[in-house]
Design a protein around this motif. Structure first.
Motif, PDB file in Angstrom:
ATOM      1  N   ASP A  90      71.455  77.286 -53.867  1.00 32.72           N
ATOM      2  CA  ASP A  90      73.005  78.904 -53.949  1.00 32.72           C
ATOM      3  C   ASP A  90      71.861  80.154 -53.835  1.00 32.72           C
ATOM      4  OD1 ASP A  90      74.857  79.393 -54.463  1.00 32.72           O
ATOM      5  OD2 ASP A  90      74.850  79.630 -56.079  1.00 32.72           O
TER       6      ASP A  90
ATOM      7  N   VAL B   9      81.415  72.611 -52.221  1.00 31.09           N
ATOM      8  CA  VAL B   9      80.360  71.829 -51.203  1.00 31.09           C
ATOM      9  C   VAL B   9      80.255  69.929 -50.970  1.00 31.09           C
ATOM     10  CG1 VAL B   9      77.518  71.509 -52.263  1.00 31.09           C
ATOM     11  CG2 VAL B   9      78.515  73.753 -53.185  1.00 31.09           C
TER      12      VAL B   9
ATOM     13  N   LYS C 254      77.400  72.255 -46.709  1.00 28.95           N
ATOM     14  CA  LYS C 254      78.578  74.492 -48.479  1.00 28.95           C
ATOM     15  C   LYS C 254      79.552  74.946 -46.628  1.00 28.95           C
ATOM     16  CE  LYS C 254      77.388  77.523 -52.019  1.00 28.95           C
ATOM     17  NZ  LYS C 254      75.894  78.150 -52.310  1.00 28.95           N
TER      18      LYS C 254
ATOM     19  N   ARG D 163      81.722  77.765 -46.985  1.00 29.00           N
ATOM     20  CA  ARG D 163      82.639  78.653 -47.716  1.00 29.00           C
ATOM     21  C   ARG D 163      84.081  79.427 -46.797  1.00 29.00           C
ATOM     22  NH1 ARG D 163      80.338  81.131 -50.607  1.00 29.00           N
ATOM     23  NH2 ARG D 163      77.844  81.228 -51.622  1.00 29.00           N
TER      24      ARG D 163
ATOM     25  N   LYS E 193      79.980  76.856 -42.634  1.00 28.53           N
ATOM     26  CA  LYS E 193      78.945  75.601 -43.543  1.00 28.53           C
ATOM     27  C   LYS E 193      77.465  75.685 -42.653  1.00 28.53           C
ATOM     28  CE  LYS E 193      83.135  72.305 -41.717  1.00 28.53           C
ATOM     29  NZ  LYS E 193      83.223  71.650 -40.726  1.00 28.53           N
TER      30      LYS E 193
ATOM     31  N   ALA F 180      83.568  78.448 -52.458  1.00 21.74           N
ATOM     32  CA  ALA F 180      82.225  77.102 -51.796  1.00 21.74           C
ATOM     33  C   ALA F 180      82.564  76.545 -51.911  1.00 21.74           C
ATOM     34  CB  ALA F 180      81.316  77.424 -51.703  1.00 21.74           C
TER      35      ALA F 180
END
Ligand SMILES: Nc1ncnc2c1ncn2[C@@H]1O[C@H](COP(=O)(O)OP(=O)(O)O)[C@@H](O)[C@H]1O
Ligand SMILES: [Mg+2]
Length: 214
Positions: free
Chosen positions: A144, A16, A29, A31, A79, A14
């Motif tokens: 997270d 950030v 975030k 991925r 996202k 990921a």
């Protein structure tokens, strides 16, 4: 990427970013897959992670665990948009070891995990990097949830605790008693903890044996 987004962490799965979202400062975030995985499987895994993260964020939030507010999920682009927490990472707080009230912090962590487990959310990556302390009101925030899942099994909750204990042993070796304080607060604030703590003892033992074998 969104205009005005600033990359703050590039991880293995990921990225950030911080970025404005409507009138607020947000975390995005994003991925991404792994090149070596089959593209269809990869897309599925990424989608699952995002769904898990969004679902657990919301579930925890409802149970009274402080988590970033979920703003928006953009499945198309993998996202998640969430509240930006003005605060400090617990890992850094402990490593710097200044201006922290250790027993208060331990109690907050224990209570947060107790609440999270009471709604059957297993975090999956419970380390001090995934805990933040808000600057404003010193509330403990859990972040997270990409590896989280739902389970009522005491064993799964015990493994969550074990991961945190390992973090204390490896990253904060001088703060082992802090983990004991976390467990104490967890037990005090969670009626069903007895069975989980019994399992925790098993998991620990197994871990030790594994370490001895190599
Ligand atoms: N909502 C948030 N508010 C403030 N900082 C955040 C937030 N989410 C993540 N971060 C920061 O970004 C780092 C990485 O985010 P995280 O969700 O833990 O992703 P990773 O899967 O890469 O570990 C965190 O350790 C924290 O410093
Ligand atoms: Mg993390």
């Amino acid at each position: 990427m969104t205009e005005n987004a600033i990359l703050i962490k590039q991880g293995a799965e990921a990225r950030v970013y911080t970025a404005p979202f409507l009138t607020k400062k947000a975390i995005i975030k994003e991925r991404f897959g792994k090149a070596y995985r089959h593209p269809i499987l990869d897309k599925k895994l990424t989608a699952r992670r995002i769904t898990q993260e969004a679902r657990s964020l919301f579930k925890c939030y409802k149970s009274g665990v402080d988590t970033p507010v979920l703003y928006f999920v953009d499945m198309e682009n993998s996202k998640i948009y969430m509240e930006f927490i003005e605060g400090k990472v617990v890992k850094d707080l402990i490593l710097e070891n200044k201006e922290i009230k250790k027993d208060q912090l331990a109690e907050k962590i224990g209570i947060a995990i107790a609440r999270m487990h009471s709604v059957d959310v297993i975090h999956g990556d419970l380390t001090t990097s995934n805990l933040l302390l808000r600057d404003s009101n010193k509330s403990l925030v859990v972040i997270d949830f990409g590896l989280s899942y739902v389970s009522s099994l005491p064993e799964d909750k015990a493994v969550d605790l074990y991961v945190l204990e390992r973090t204390f042993l490896s990253t904060h070796p001088n703060f082992e008693n802090m983990f004991a304080e976390i467990l104490e607060a967890y037990a005090k604030n969670y009626k069903a903890s007895k069975e989980i703590l019994a399992k925790f003892a098993d998991v620990r033992l197994r871990g030790r044996k594994r370490n001895m074998v190599g």
